[in-house]
Design a protein around this motif. Sequence first.
Motif, PDB file in Angstrom:
ATOM      1  N   THR A 107       0.837  -1.209   0.000  1.00  0.00           N
ATOM      2  CA  THR A 107       0.000   0.000   0.000  1.00  0.00           C
ATOM      3  C   THR A 107       0.868   1.253   0.000  1.00  0.00           C
ATOM      4  OG1 THR A 107      -1.757  -1.170   1.185  1.00  0.00           O
ATOM      5  CG2 THR A 107      -1.832   1.237   1.234  1.00  0.00           C
ATOM      6  N   VAL A 108       1.906   1.242   0.826  1.00  0.00           N
ATOM      7  CA  VAL A 108       2.827   2.382   0.905  1.00  0.00           C
ATOM      8  C   VAL A 108       3.536   2.583  -0.429  1.00  0.00           C
ATOM      9  CG1 VAL A 108       4.956   3.238   1.966  1.00  0.00           C
ATOM     10  CG2 VAL A 108       3.178   2.218   3.398  1.00  0.00           C
ATOM     11  N   LEU A 109       4.082   1.502  -0.987  1.00  0.00           N
ATOM     12  CA  LEU A 109       4.823   1.599  -2.244  1.00  0.00           C
ATOM     13  C   LEU A 109       3.930   2.040  -3.401  1.00  0.00           C
ATOM     14  CD1 LEU A 109       7.074  -1.587  -1.980  1.00  0.00           C
ATOM     15  CD2 LEU A 109       7.794   0.792  -1.734  1.00  0.00           C
ATOM     16  N   ASN A 110       2.691   1.548  -3.409  1.00  0.00           N
ATOM     17  CA  ASN A 110       1.764   1.909  -4.486  1.00  0.00           C
ATOM     18  C   ASN A 110       1.325   3.366  -4.418  1.00  0.00           C
ATOM     19  OD1 ASN A 110       1.707  -0.561  -5.845  1.00  0.00           O
ATOM     20  ND2 ASN A 110       0.083  -1.374  -4.564  1.00  0.00           N
ATOM     21  N   SER A 111       1.371   3.943  -3.230  1.00  0.00           N
ATOM     22  CA  SER A 111       0.939   5.342  -3.080  1.00  0.00           C
ATOM     23  C   SER A 111       2.081   6.341  -3.276  1.00  0.00           C
ATOM     24  CB  SER A 111       0.317   5.542  -1.689  1.00  0.00           C
ATOM     25  OG  SER A 111       1.280   5.326  -0.681  1.00  0.00           O
ATOM     26  N   MET A 112       3.302   5.844  -3.420  1.00  0.00           N
ATOM     27  CA  MET A 112       4.458   6.738  -3.603  1.00  0.00           C
ATOM     28  C   MET A 112       4.461   7.379  -4.982  1.00  0.00           C
ATOM     29  SD  MET A 112       7.568   4.606  -1.821  1.00  0.00           S
ATOM     30  CE  MET A 112       8.795   5.807  -2.331  1.00  0.00           C
ATOM     31  N   THR A 129      10.107  -8.494  -9.523  1.00  0.00           N
ATOM     32  CA  THR A 129       9.077  -9.039  -8.637  1.00  0.00           C
ATOM     33  C   THR A 129       8.004  -8.012  -8.283  1.00  0.00           C
ATOM     34  OG1 THR A 129      10.428  -8.455  -6.706  1.00  0.00           O
ATOM     35  CG2 THR A 129      10.663 -10.706  -7.581  1.00  0.00           C
ATOM     36  N   PHE A 130       8.303  -6.713  -8.504  1.00  0.00           N
ATOM     37  CA  PHE A 130       7.330  -5.683  -8.144  1.00  0.00           C
ATOM     38  C   PHE A 130       7.563  -4.420  -8.954  1.00  0.00           C
ATOM     39  CE2 PHE A 130       6.063  -1.954  -5.646  1.00  0.00           C
ATOM     40  CZ  PHE A 130       4.731  -2.257  -5.419  1.00  0.00           C
ATOM     41  N   LEU A 131       6.472  -3.773  -9.306  1.00  0.00           N
ATOM     42  CA  LEU A 131       6.512  -2.513 -10.060  1.00  0.00           C
ATOM     43  C   LEU A 131       5.336  -1.686  -9.559  1.00  0.00           C
ATOM     44  CD1 LEU A 131       7.954  -1.312 -12.720  1.00  0.00           C
ATOM     45  CD2 LEU A 131       5.920  -2.110 -13.900  1.00  0.00           C
ATOM     46  N   ASN A 132       5.616  -0.514  -8.978  1.00  0.00           N
ATOM     47  CA  ASN A 132       4.494   0.284  -8.480  1.00  0.00           C
ATOM     48  C   ASN A 132       3.903   1.142  -9.606  1.00  0.00           C
ATOM     49  OD1 ASN A 132       6.296   2.413  -8.714  1.00  0.00           O
ATOM     50  ND2 ASN A 132       5.911   3.232  -6.664  1.00  0.00           N
ATOM     51  N   PRO A 133       2.708   1.735  -9.389  1.00  0.00           N
ATOM     52  CA  PRO A 133       2.056   2.514 -10.449  1.00  0.00           C
ATOM     53  C   PRO A 133       2.917   3.640 -11.018  1.00  0.00           C
ATOM     54  CG  PRO A 133       0.491   2.056  -8.708  1.00  0.00           C
ATOM     55  CD  PRO A 133       1.840   1.587  -8.215  1.00  0.00           C
ATOM     56  N   ALA A 134       3.706   4.295 -10.166  1.00  0.00           N
ATOM     57  CA  ALA A 134       4.571   5.384 -10.650  1.00  0.00           C
ATOM     58  C   ALA A 134       5.617   4.837 -11.617  1.00  0.00           C
ATOM     59  CB  ALA A 134       5.250   6.071  -9.469  1.00  0.00           C
ATOM     60  N   ALA A 135       6.157   3.651 -11.319  1.00  0.00           N
ATOM     61  CA  ALA A 135       7.135   3.024 -12.213  1.00  0.00           C
ATOM     62  C   ALA A 135       6.474   2.572 -13.511  1.00  0.00           C
ATOM     63  CB  ALA A 135       7.795   1.830 -11.518  1.00  0.00           C
ATOM     64  N   PHE A 184       2.709  -3.976 -14.805  1.00  0.00           N
ATOM     65  CA  PHE A 184       3.290  -4.971 -13.920  1.00  0.00           C
ATOM     66  C   PHE A 184       3.168  -6.372 -14.538  1.00  0.00           C
ATOM     67  CE2 PHE A 184       2.655  -7.625  -9.923  1.00  0.00           C
ATOM     68  CZ  PHE A 184       4.003  -7.749  -9.673  1.00  0.00           C
ATOM     69  N   LYS A 185       2.016  -6.658 -15.128  1.00  0.00           N
ATOM     70  CA  LYS A 185       1.793  -7.974 -15.735  1.00  0.00           C
ATOM     71  C   LYS A 185       2.740  -8.230 -16.900  1.00  0.00           C
ATOM     72  CE  LYS A 185      -3.073  -8.589 -14.505  1.00  0.00           C
ATOM     73  NZ  LYS A 185      -4.445  -8.739 -15.024  1.00  0.00           N
ATOM     74  N   GLN A 186       3.072  -7.175 -17.623  1.00  0.00           N
ATOM     75  CA  GLN A 186       3.959  -7.318 -18.786  1.00  0.00           C
ATOM     76  C   GLN A 186       5.376  -7.721 -18.407  1.00  0.00           C
ATOM     77  OE1 GLN A 186       2.994  -3.323 -20.451  1.00  0.00           O
ATOM     78  NE2 GLN A 186       2.992  -4.387 -22.419  1.00  0.00           N
ATOM     79  N   ILE A 187       5.853  -7.249 -17.275  1.00  0.00           N
ATOM     80  CA  ILE A 187       7.269  -7.489 -16.948  1.00  0.00           C
ATOM     81  C   ILE A 187       7.514  -8.357 -15.720  1.00  0.00           C
ATOM     82  CG2 ILE A 187       7.981  -5.341 -18.060  1.00  0.00           C
ATOM     83  CD1 ILE A 187       8.364  -4.137 -15.310  1.00  0.00           C
ATOM     84  N   LEU A 188       6.447  -8.794 -15.038  1.00  0.00           N
ATOM     85  CA  LEU A 188       6.612  -9.656 -13.867  1.00  0.00           C
ATOM     86  C   LEU A 188       7.375 -10.927 -14.245  1.00  0.00           C
ATOM     87  CD1 LEU A 188       5.994 -10.399 -10.912  1.00  0.00           C
ATOM     88  CD2 LEU A 188       3.872 -11.445 -11.715  1.00  0.00           C
ATOM     89  N   GLY A 189       8.454 -11.197 -13.528  1.00  0.00           N
ATOM     90  CA  GLY A 189       9.238 -12.403 -13.759  1.00  0.00           C
ATOM     91  C   GLY A 189      10.299 -12.274 -14.832  1.00  0.00           C
ATOM     92  N   LYS A 190      10.264 -11.191 -15.602  1.00  0.00           N
ATOM     93  CA  LYS A 190      11.287 -10.999 -16.639  1.00  0.00           C
ATOM     94  C   LYS A 190      12.547 -10.417 -16.011  1.00  0.00           C
ATOM     95  CE  LYS A 190       8.225 -10.455 -20.578  1.00  0.00           C
ATOM     96  NZ  LYS A 190       7.817  -9.616 -21.711  1.00  0.00           N
ATOM     97  N   ARG A 191      13.666 -10.660 -16.663  1.00  0.00           N
ATOM     98  CA  ARG A 191      14.927 -10.123 -16.151  1.00  0.00           C
ATOM     99  C   ARG A 191      14.968  -8.613 -16.364  1.00  0.00           C
ATOM    100  NH1 ARG A 191      18.645 -13.339 -14.436  1.00  0.00           N
ATOM    101  NH2 ARG A 191      20.323 -11.853 -14.831  1.00  0.00           N
ATOM    102  N   ALA A 192      15.443  -7.918 -15.355  1.00  0.00           N
ATOM    103  CA  ALA A 192      15.497  -6.459 -15.423  1.00  0.00           C
ATOM    104  C   ALA A 192      16.336  -5.991 -16.606  1.00  0.00           C
ATOM    105  CB  ALA A 192      16.062  -5.906 -14.113  1.00  0.00           C
ATOM    106  N   ALA A 193      17.423  -6.701 -16.880  1.00  0.00           N
ATOM    107  CA  ALA A 193      18.309  -6.318 -17.981  1.00  0.00           C
ATOM    108  C   ALA A 193      17.613  -6.425 -19.330  1.00  0.00           C
ATOM    109  CB  ALA A 193      19.559  -7.200 -17.971  1.00  0.00           C
ATOM    110  N   GLU A 194      16.651  -7.315 -19.431  1.00  0.00           N
ATOM    111  CA  GLU A 194      15.903  -7.468 -20.689  1.00  0.00           C
ATOM    112  C   GLU A 194      14.896  -6.344 -20.864  1.00  0.00           C
ATOM    113  OE1 GLU A 194      14.032 -11.288 -20.855  1.00  0.00           O
ATOM    114  OE2 GLU A 194      15.825 -12.331 -20.138  1.00  0.00           O
TER     115      GLU A 194
END
Length: 200
Positions: A146-151, A165-171, A179-189
């Motif tokens: 909740t805190v991360l999503n409101s930042m 593993t996580f992406l908040n709305p601002a990101a 979030f669904k598009q990149i969940l589980g994908k490597r950050a470098a990709e």
Amino acid sequence: MHNISKKFIMKANILIVEDESIVAQDLQFILEDLGYGVPAIANSGKSALEKVVEYQPDLILMDIRIIGEMDGINTAKIILQRFDIPVVYLTAHADEETLSRAKVTAPYGYIIKPFEECDLHTTIEIALYKYQQEQQLKKNVQWLKTVLNSMGDGVITADQQGNITFLNPAAESLTRLSFKQILGKRAAEVFMLTDANTRN
């Protein structure tokens, strides 16, 4: 006489699921003598589910061989999915096939009959404590989300392997990726990350 100190017992209501009435009544006497509440006894999977809805117990002592089409393991699966109430098996069955099936339901204990009263007490207390801690952890995780999503700042987290593993709305807004598009994908990709020194 029971030599277990009641000072350390968590106040809890326990549903007994046992098809042998004499065994169930004896178990009820033991539990109540230890300071637990026993709001009901069920002898079948169907009855157990009805009594879970009615009484919302803190823990369930489940025999595996019970009356009806559903055995204790199948009943425990439904309880796990629908109600998230901890189950401790109290059964005479310890063969490999039964144990393999029981493990899938993530029980909080497995006691073989005949049992020692102190073993029953210890297993129940550990199960209740473990469940309590897990519930607190879930609350903490939800609060953090909740805190991360409101930042207003973008927050992205990854595991040790570099998988997101996580992406908040601002990101999401900054990256234009959900979030669904990149969940589980490597950050470098997902992001064109460059080395701070070489710029490669």
